[in-house]
Design an enzyme around this catalytic site. Structure first.
Site, short mmCIF file in Angstrom:
data_model
loop_
_atom_site.label_atom_id
_atom_site.label_comp_id
_atom_site.label_asym_id
_atom_site.label_seq_id
_atom_site.Cartn_x
_atom_site.Cartn_y
_atom_site.Cartn_z
N THR A 185 0.87 -1.18 0.00
CA THR A 185 0.00 0.00 0.00
C THR A 185 0.91 1.22 0.00
O THR A 185 2.05 1.14 0.43
CB THR A 185 -0.88 0.04 1.26
OG1 THR A 185 -0.02 0.15 2.38
CG2 THR A 185 -1.74 -1.19 1.37
N GLU A 331 -5.71 -4.18 -0.03
CA GLU A 331 -5.95 -5.27 0.91
C GLU A 331 -7.09 -6.18 0.48
O GLU A 331 -7.32 -7.23 1.06
CB GLU A 331 -6.28 -4.69 2.30
CG GLU A 331 -5.11 -4.04 3.00
CD GLU A 331 -4.90 -2.57 2.64
OE1 GLU A 331 -5.36 -2.15 1.55
OE2 GLU A 331 -4.28 -1.85 3.44
N LYS A 441 -14.30 16.87 11.87
CA LYS A 441 -15.17 16.83 13.04
C LYS A 441 -15.57 18.25 13.40
O LYS A 441 -14.74 19.05 13.79
CB LYS A 441 -14.45 16.19 14.22
CG LYS A 441 -14.14 14.74 13.96
CD LYS A 441 -13.16 14.17 14.98
CE LYS A 441 -12.45 12.98 14.38
NZ LYS A 441 -11.26 13.33 13.60
N TRP A 446 -19.79 14.77 12.16
CA TRP A 446 -18.86 14.57 11.05
C TRP A 446 -19.37 15.23 9.78
O TRP A 446 -20.55 15.13 9.46
CB TRP A 446 -18.67 13.09 10.77
CG TRP A 446 -17.80 12.40 11.76
CD1 TRP A 446 -17.18 12.98 12.83
CD2 TRP A 446 -17.45 11.02 11.78
NE1 TRP A 446 -16.46 12.04 13.51
CE2 TRP A 446 -16.60 10.82 12.89
CE3 TRP A 446 -17.75 9.94 10.96
CZ2 TRP A 446 -16.06 9.58 13.20
CZ3 TRP A 446 -17.21 8.70 11.28
CH2 TRP A 446 -16.37 8.53 12.39
#
Ligand code: ADP
Length: 543
Positions: A185, A331, A441, A446
């Site tokens: 990654t 992944e 935030k 959010w």
């Protein structure tokens, strides 16, 4: 009681054998550093792959050893995929766009024994050669006529390596759980982490990829993967395409070049192409500027980052091209969801269909999804509740290479934590709100930076938009909108804020707008929020 079925191992060499027997005359077209348009058939590819496998067997390596590639999308890279993995070694694809220090780290961490390198990437490898002492030799992806002088030890041209080898090769049989490919990654935080794919995971992933409601790959398709072979196996295309016999077109080093892509799409009659949104921006801009239409392309799968609605609309309205959004990650091999319509969406209006396609998509059988709150409690699929997105399935990693048990990436009950925050609606369509680490935030709630960015991108004067949170004394954080204007366009802060008004929640409207010439991207084409946050760390919001 066990079933009475043959236990044939699921190996990538079986795809190659099938392709050779059934689709021998299918074409593979490539742009390479030494040939602007190379053309050959599946039969040629399979023959040369067997020659390469013979050559690799003579390098004196042990099964399971890693052989790295640093290369663009072309036929030699494809041959390396099948020969290395098929012969029992691990094909470690390295991303040449990473910083040299990261490339050094990755090659050493993987303990790569040999390295296949593209002509154009050779100078980079020469610079880092003394830092990768474990690499015993280098194969330069060209022929002797084009082989440059090089300081690399044991350097040989690809064509001379395979030239005198027999084209007969008995592909070894082994346990399907054997590793066949490795990809790190990009590691926006900390060191890159290695995802080790198995033969079994690649084959199951390919079966899922070709199915009608995923990529719907057919033998009569022609596929141009703009997604690199060096990043998550070009979303599985090498295996999926050869499984069904599609014609393949590889743009080589010209991946980001709108004009080359356009010419290839037209001339080779490409029906499906895949890439990240930034690549399509380049293509759409080229088509717009040159007043041309995409006449051949039928559909495009876009993923790796959120797809703006405006892009889906432009493909549909100007080019009659159907956009399918995909979500996944290294992944996950990488496929997780696709936004193909399912039963129950027949009566959606064209606009509703665009909104559906702007979501990341619905789950593929083989990938289970759930969203959970901070306590790990599962949240409802109502399109409103958002939480950490977790997945599990046979092509999801069970850990990272040489970090077994250390990475804290999996829950105790065996799910992989994706690091994405998402909603899932009643029909099962998942929408990414943010990366956990990019979430803004504000006042204990959010804000989805992706929604704000996509809405801003809907304005004709916006070429690219990014939203980050900057510190705010009262609300903890407030959104700052960063914009690259479309070429020649005029746009003021007031105009873009007015555009957002009514399209997103009032309290999501950014507190300020800055116009920039450039937005940093990661090596895999995602906006590098971490750099933007650093750049604007001391930004003072108005008021
Ligand atoms: P890296 O670039 O770090 O190697 P990946 O290519 O594996 O990582 O990227 C995976 C991440 O990309 C996902 O976890 C998600 O945040 C983002 N991503 C992929 N597809 C989409 C999508 N359709 N919408 C929004 N984000 C996406």
């Amino acid at each position: 009681m066990h079933g009475l079925m043959m236990e044939s191992e699921l190996l990538i060499s079986s795809v190659l054998r099938h392709a050779d027997k059934n689709f021998g005359d299918r074409e593979i077209v490539s742009v390479t550093a030494d040939n602007p348009l190379h053309r050959y058939t599946y039969a040629d590819c399979c023959r040369r792959t067997r020659q390469l496998a013979n050559a690799i067997d003579k390098l004196g390596l042990d099964h399971g050893d890693r052989i790295a590639t640093l290369a663009w999308n072309d036929y030699r890279h494809l041959e390396a995929y099948y020969a290395i993995g098929g012969a029992g070694f691990v094909c470690h694809t390295v991303n040449p766009r990473l910083f040299p220090e990261q490339i050094v780290f990755i090659i050493n961490h993987a303990e790569d024994k040999w390295l296949f390198v593209d002509l154009l990437i050779l100078p980079l490898v020469e610079k880092i050669a003394d830092q990768i002492p474990g690499v015993e030799g280098f194969v330069v992806l060209t022929d002797d006529a084009n082989m440059p002088e090089t300081s690399l030890k044991n350097a040989v041209s690809y064509e001379s390596l395979i030239g005198s080898e027999s084209d007969e090769y008995e592909w070894p049989e082994f346990d399907e759980r054997t590793a066949c490919a490795l990809c790190y990654t990009s590691g926006t935080t900390g060191n890159p982490k290695g995802v080790l794919f198995s033969h079994r995971s690649q084959i199951l992933h390919a079966y899922a990829a070709v199915s009608p409601d995923v990529m719907g790959l057919r033998s009569r398709d022609c596929v141009l993967p703009v997604v690199p072979l060096f990043h998550v196996n070009a979303w599985g295309i090498p295996y999926a395409a050869m499984m069904v016999g599609t014609k393949l077109v590889f743009p080589g080093p010209k991946m980001g070049d709108g004009e080359t892509l356009y010419q290839l799409l037209e001339q080779e009659e490409v029906s499906l192409s895949l890439g990240v949104p930034t690549v399509w921006l380049a293509l759409l801009q080229y088509a717009e500027a040159s007043g041309q239409k995409l006449n051949r392309l039928e559909r495009t799968i876009i993923g790796g980052a959120a797809v703006p609605e405006a892009m889906i609309r432009e493909f549909r309205d100007k080019h009659d091209v159907d956009v399918i959004q995909g979500w996944g990650m290294t992944e996950m091999s990488p496929l997780g969801t696709v936004s193909t319509p399912k039963s129950g969406t027949e009566n959606l209006s064209p606009d509703e269909m665009i909104s559906l396609k702007a979501k990341a998509g619905r789950g593929i059988c083989g990938v289970e999804m759930r969203i959970v709150d901070d306590e790990g409690k599962e949240l409802p699929w109502d399109g409103v509740a958002y939480g950490a997105l977790q997945v599990r399935g046979p092509w999801v990693c069970s850990d990272y290479y040489k970090l077994e048990g250390e990475s804290e990436s999996h829950t105790e009950d065996g799910w992989f934590d994706t690091g994405d925050v998402a909603t899932i609606d009643e029909l099962g369509y998942m929408a990414i709100t943010d990366r956990t680490k990019d979430v803004i935030k504000s006042g204990g709630e959010w804000i989805s930076s992706i929604d704000v960015e996509n809405t801003a991108m809907g304005h004709a004067a916006v070429a690219e938009a990014a939203v980050i949170g900057v510190p705010h004394p009262k609300w903890t954080e407030r959104p700052l909108l960063i914009i690259i204007k479309a070429e020649g366009a005029e746009l003021t802060s007031e105009e873009i804020l007015q555009w957002l008004d009514g399209k997103i929640a009032k309290w999501w409207i950014p507190d300020d707008v800055v116009f920039v010439d450039e937005i940093p991207h990661t090596a895999t084409g995602k906006i590098k929020k971490i750099d933007l946050r650093k750049q604007f760390a001391d930004y003072k919001l108005p008021g």
